[in-house]
Motif scaffolding. Structure first.
Motif, PDB file in Angstrom:
ATOM      1  N   GLY A 153       0.817  -1.215   0.000  1.00  0.00           N
ATOM      2  CA  GLY A 153       0.000   0.000   0.000  1.00  0.00           C
ATOM      3  C   GLY A 153       0.846   1.259   0.000  1.00  0.00           C
TER       4      GLY A 153
ATOM      5  N   GLN B 160      -6.082  -0.460  -0.230  1.00  0.00           N
ATOM      6  CA  GLN B 160      -7.210   0.401   0.117  1.00  0.00           C
ATOM      7  C   GLN B 160      -6.966   1.160   1.413  1.00  0.00           C
ATOM      8  OE1 GLN B 160     -11.041  -1.391  -0.327  1.00  0.00           O
ATOM      9  NE2 GLN B 160     -12.107   0.169   0.848  1.00  0.00           N
ATOM     10  N   SER B 161      -6.447   0.472   2.431  1.00  0.00           N
ATOM     11  CA  SER B 161      -6.244   1.127   3.722  1.00  0.00           C
ATOM     12  C   SER B 161      -5.240   2.273   3.630  1.00  0.00           C
ATOM     13  CB  SER B 161      -5.794   0.103   4.773  1.00  0.00           C
ATOM     14  OG  SER B 161      -4.555  -0.466   4.408  1.00  0.00           O
TER      15      SER B 161
ATOM     16  N   GLU C 210      -6.801   5.240   1.494  1.00  0.00           N
ATOM     17  CA  GLU C 210      -7.814   5.981   2.256  1.00  0.00           C
ATOM     18  C   GLU C 210      -7.182   6.824   3.354  1.00  0.00           C
ATOM     19  OE1 GLU C 210     -10.491   2.920   3.505  1.00  0.00           O
ATOM     20  OE2 GLU C 210     -11.804   3.170   1.758  1.00  0.00           O
TER      21      GLU C 210
ATOM     22  N   LEU D 137     -10.222  -0.283  -7.502  1.00  0.00           N
ATOM     23  CA  LEU D 137      -9.575  -1.559  -7.230  1.00  0.00           C
ATOM     24  C   LEU D 137     -10.423  -2.700  -7.780  1.00  0.00           C
ATOM     25  CD1 LEU D 137      -8.369  -1.173  -3.518  1.00  0.00           C
ATOM     26  CD2 LEU D 137      -7.014  -0.955  -5.594  1.00  0.00           C
TER      27      LEU D 137
ATOM     28  N   SER E 107      -5.530  -6.343  -1.790  1.00  0.00           N
ATOM     29  CA  SER E 107      -6.335  -5.145  -2.051  1.00  0.00           C
ATOM     30  C   SER E 107      -6.614  -4.375  -0.770  1.00  0.00           C
ATOM     31  CB  SER E 107      -7.663  -5.538  -2.709  1.00  0.00           C
ATOM     32  OG  SER E 107      -7.440  -6.172  -3.948  1.00  0.00           O
ATOM     33  N   GLU E 108      -6.763  -5.098   0.336  1.00  0.00           N
ATOM     34  CA  GLU E 108      -7.001  -4.435   1.619  1.00  0.00           C
ATOM     35  C   GLU E 108      -5.830  -3.532   1.993  1.00  0.00           C
ATOM     36  OE1 GLU E 108      -8.309  -5.724   6.138  1.00  0.00           O
ATOM     37  OE2 GLU E 108      -6.839  -6.944   5.050  1.00  0.00           O
TER      38      GLU E 108
ATOM     39  N   THR F 100     -10.390   8.683  -2.595  1.00  0.00           N
ATOM     40  CA  THR F 100     -11.619   7.900  -2.689  1.00  0.00           C
ATOM     41  C   THR F 100     -11.347   6.589  -3.416  1.00  0.00           C
ATOM     42  OG1 THR F 100     -12.984   9.891  -2.726  1.00  0.00           O
ATOM     43  CG2 THR F 100     -13.996   7.863  -3.534  1.00  0.00           C
ATOM     44  N   VAL F 101     -11.762   5.486  -2.796  1.00  0.00           N
ATOM     45  CA  VAL F 101     -11.512   4.166  -3.360  1.00  0.00           C
ATOM     46  C   VAL F 101     -12.838   3.467  -3.650  1.00  0.00           C
ATOM     47  CG1 VAL F 101     -10.431   1.915  -3.018  1.00  0.00           C
ATOM     48  CG2 VAL F 101      -9.350   3.963  -2.076  1.00  0.00           C
ATOM     49  N   GLU F 102     -12.983   3.010  -4.888  1.00  0.00           N
ATOM     50  CA  GLU F 102     -14.113   2.158  -5.242  1.00  0.00           C
ATOM     51  C   GLU F 102     -13.575   0.764  -5.558  1.00  0.00           C
ATOM     52  OE1 GLU F 102     -16.653   3.648  -8.244  1.00  0.00           O
ATOM     53  OE2 GLU F 102     -16.789   5.675  -7.394  1.00  0.00           O
ATOM     54  N   GLU F 103     -14.373  -0.261  -5.286  1.00  0.00           N
ATOM     55  CA  GLU F 103     -13.901  -1.621  -5.492  1.00  0.00           C
ATOM     56  C   GLU F 103     -14.882  -2.423  -6.337  1.00  0.00           C
ATOM     57  OE1 GLU F 103     -15.181  -4.153  -1.676  1.00  0.00           O
ATOM     58  OE2 GLU F 103     -13.928  -2.409  -1.183  1.00  0.00           O
TER      59      GLU F 103
END
Length: 250
Positions: free
Chosen positions: A168, A206-207, A210, A186, A202-203, A215-218
């Motif tokens: 990340g 994303q973490s 953020e 993602l 992916s976690e 802004t994260v969309e999955e």
């Protein structure tokens, strides 16, 4: 990991083993209380080489490290380094968190080891990591890469491999380099009946994204369920990743 190099792995394994033994002395075991045999408990997949940390891949390096330590009397005077192995695989060859926990308890009761090597999978590392923390025994693994292991409830774990938190942070540097500061999409496959490597990777992304207000969309898809409509996935990246605003970037 297909090109596993025992020679390259030996120095790292040897260094970790010696550090662990030194930590145990600091923890309160005087030389007079030390056992003749210093036991390492190993919990890894026994046969499934789809896991990079499976026994057929890392076992030769561990065995060579043990032989090297025992061949030098100055490293552990009057003591012999040994290991005891239990498999974390279930009947289907998949890492089992319940089985790994049982194997850890068995090894602790039977051999009272000085340290644990493995487990490797995230789900198996979680319960064993809690046990080793309670027992105040070090645990070395190259597979506990999920973000949750970065918290304070697993102080016994030393991770010798890459982590998803580091992944990340790498993604953040890429975003900083290209000036991507608003929006990220993602896409990942999530196979829930295994160790979910794509989900945990992916976690980590994303973490970290953020954490700087990106802004994260999955979009999740199941790759083993056919047919997978990859055209729709690409369209989702185009529409969702870039957003509706011309100023929004991916």
């Amino acid at each position: 990991m297909a090109g596993w190099n025992q020679g390259a792995a030996l120095p790292l394994v040897l260094m970790v083993l010696l550090v662990l033994l030194d930590l145990q002395r600091v923890a309160g075991r005087s030389p007079h209380e030390m056992q003749k045999n210093i036991t390492l408990a190993v919990i890894l997949p026994q046969n499934n080489t789809n896991y990079p940390w499976a026994w057929p891949r890392v076992g030769p390096a561990l065995e060579r490290a043990v032989r090297t330590v025992n061949a030098d009397a100055s490293l552990l005077p009057d003591h012999v380094l040994i290991y005891r192995f239990n498999s974390s695989e279930d009947k289907a060859g998949v890492c089992s968190e319940s089985l790994a926990a049982l194997m850890a308890v068995d090894l602790k009761l039977m051999y009272n080891p000085w340290a644990f090597i493995g487990p490797g999978c995230s789900y198996t590392s979680s319960p064993v990591g809690l046990f080793t923390t309670h027992w105040d025994i070090p645990m070395v693994t190259a597979g506990a890469s999920a973000v949750a292991f970065d918290g304070g409830i697993y102080p016994s774990i030393t991770n010798t491999g890459p982590t998803h938190k580091k992944l990340g942070k790498f993604a953040l540097r890429i975003c900083e380099h290209f000036g991507w500061r608003e929006h990220v999409m993602l896409i990942f496959s999530d196979k829930k009946d295994d160790d979910r490597p794509c989900y945990f990777a992916s976690e980590g992304l994303q973490s970290e994204l953020e954490s700087i207000n990106i802004t994260v969309e999955e979009r999740v898809f199941e790759e083993h369920i056919l047919p997978v409509n990859y055209s729709n996935i690409i369209l989702s990246i185009q529409n969702g990743g870039r957003g509706e605003s011309p100023s929004t970037q991916t």
